[in-house]
Design a protein around this motif. Sequence first.
Motif, mmCIF file in Angstrom:
data_model
loop_
_atom_site.group_PDB
_atom_site.id
_atom_site.type_symbol
_atom_site.label_atom_id
_atom_site.label_comp_id
_atom_site.label_asym_id
_atom_site.label_seq_id
_atom_site.Cartn_x
_atom_site.Cartn_y
_atom_site.Cartn_z
ATOM 1 N N LYS A 45 0.798 -1.259 -0.074
ATOM 2 C CA LYS A 45 0.076 0.096 -0.088
ATOM 3 C C LYS A 45 0.930 1.099 -0.130
ATOM 4 O O LYS A 45 0.604 2.202 -0.696
ATOM 5 N N ALA A 46 2.015 1.337 0.647
ATOM 6 C CA ALA A 46 2.867 2.641 0.874
ATOM 7 C C ALA A 46 3.512 2.693 -0.506
ATOM 8 O O ALA A 46 3.761 3.719 -0.973
ATOM 9 N N MET A 47 3.893 1.777 -0.980
ATOM 10 C CA MET A 47 4.497 1.661 -2.124
ATOM 11 C C MET A 47 3.822 2.058 -3.451
ATOM 12 O O MET A 47 4.139 3.116 -4.026
ATOM 13 N N GLN A 48 2.456 1.680 -3.428
ATOM 14 C CA GLN A 48 1.343 2.199 -4.457
ATOM 15 C C GLN A 48 1.237 3.898 -4.231
ATOM 16 O O GLN A 48 1.104 4.407 -5.112
ATOM 17 N N GLU A 49 1.106 4.183 -2.928
ATOM 18 C CA GLU A 49 0.816 5.488 -2.596
ATOM 19 C C GLU A 49 1.944 6.521 -3.288
ATOM 20 O O GLU A 49 1.712 7.443 -3.346
ATOM 21 N N LEU A 50 3.216 5.910 -3.223
ATOM 22 C CA LEU A 50 4.295 6.670 -3.763
ATOM 23 C C LEU A 50 4.354 6.439 -5.311
ATOM 24 O O LEU A 50 5.325 7.115 -5.984
ATOM 25 N N GLY A 51 3.418 5.776 -5.901
ATOM 26 C CA GLY A 51 3.276 5.798 -7.340
ATOM 27 C C GLY A 51 4.129 4.656 -7.818
ATOM 28 O O GLY A 51 4.101 4.648 -9.092
ATOM 29 N N VAL A 52 4.606 3.681 -7.157
ATOM 30 C CA VAL A 52 4.979 2.263 -7.805
ATOM 31 C C VAL A 52 3.905 1.698 -8.484
ATOM 32 O O VAL A 52 2.793 1.501 -8.025
ATOM 33 N N ASN A 53 4.103 1.083 -9.580
ATOM 34 C CA ASN A 53 3.335 0.250 -10.534
ATOM 35 C C ASN A 53 2.475 -0.614 -9.733
ATOM 36 O O ASN A 53 3.275 -1.443 -9.301
ATOM 37 N N ALA A 54 1.464 -0.811 -9.704
ATOM 38 C CA ALA A 54 0.532 -1.846 -8.984
ATOM 39 C C ALA A 54 0.786 -3.292 -9.835
ATOM 40 O O ALA A 54 0.822 -4.204 -8.738
ATOM 41 N N MET A 55 1.192 -3.314 -10.870
ATOM 42 C CA MET A 55 1.537 -4.713 -11.408
ATOM 43 C C MET A 55 3.022 -5.315 -10.927
ATOM 44 O O MET A 55 3.126 -6.237 -10.262
ATOM 45 N N LEU A 56 3.754 -4.170 -10.340
ATOM 46 C CA LEU A 56 5.045 -4.565 -9.868
ATOM 47 C C LEU A 56 4.820 -5.094 -8.390
ATOM 48 O O LEU A 56 5.484 -6.029 -7.878
ATOM 49 N N THR A 57 3.821 -4.400 -7.686
ATOM 50 C CA THR A 57 3.452 -4.575 -6.439
ATOM 51 C C THR A 57 2.982 -5.975 -6.135
ATOM 52 O O THR A 57 3.328 -6.854 -5.311
ATOM 53 N N MET A 58 2.245 -6.171 -7.004
ATOM 54 C CA MET A 58 1.519 -7.668 -7.134
ATOM 55 C C MET A 58 2.344 -8.697 -7.390
ATOM 56 O O MET A 58 2.303 -9.897 -6.882
ATOM 57 N N GLY A 59 3.282 -8.560 -8.607
ATOM 58 C CA GLY A 59 4.273 -9.516 -8.763
ATOM 59 C C GLY A 59 5.176 -9.719 -7.612
ATOM 60 O O GLY A 59 5.655 -10.851 -7.330
ATOM 61 N N PHE A 60 5.648 -8.724 -6.944
ATOM 62 C CA PHE A 60 6.656 -8.935 -6.007
ATOM 63 C C PHE A 60 5.989 -9.648 -4.853
ATOM 64 O O PHE A 60 6.413 -10.472 -4.188
ATOM 65 N N TRP A 61 4.682 -9.401 -4.561
ATOM 66 C CA TRP A 61 3.771 -10.031 -3.579
ATOM 67 C C TRP A 61 3.792 -11.524 -3.952
ATOM 68 O O TRP A 61 4.138 -12.443 -3.078
ATOM 69 N N GLN A 62 3.358 -11.849 -4.913
ATOM 70 C CA GLN A 62 3.056 -13.231 -5.642
ATOM 71 C C GLN A 62 4.512 -13.948 -5.600
ATOM 72 O O GLN A 62 4.439 -15.242 -5.168
ATOM 73 N N GLU A 63 5.380 -13.315 -5.894
ATOM 74 C CA GLU A 63 6.862 -14.079 -5.914
ATOM 75 C C GLU A 63 7.508 -14.178 -4.497
ATOM 76 O O GLU A 63 7.978 -15.307 -4.372
#
Length: 100
Positions: free
Chosen positions: A50-68
């Motif tokens: 959530k904090a990363m997305q609030e900084l503007g980090v691409n949501a697909m990257l946060t999701m991929g990071f999470w899944q991996e």
Amino acid sequence: MSRNVLERVLWQLSVERPAKERFREDPEGFLSRFDLTDEEKAMVLNFDVKAMQELGVNAMLTMGFWQEMAPNRSMRLYKEKLGATDEQTAGFSAALKGSN
């Protein structure tokens, strides 16, 4: 804050096997190679998508990071970390726009 550096870190952890192995063995050592603030390092170490997305980090990257890399790769938990309601956790979304 460097959104671009965070995105590079998440991309590597999503697709590069050696990066994943280094992060699993020594997360802080892996992150020390990047020009990240202590706050940004904490976001990665705590899987604070959530904090990363609030900084503007691409949501697909946060999701991929999470899944991996997340200890619990549940997509329900991912969406809860983003602040999803029960109704929102039922569907698919890499990001929850407008949620607090």
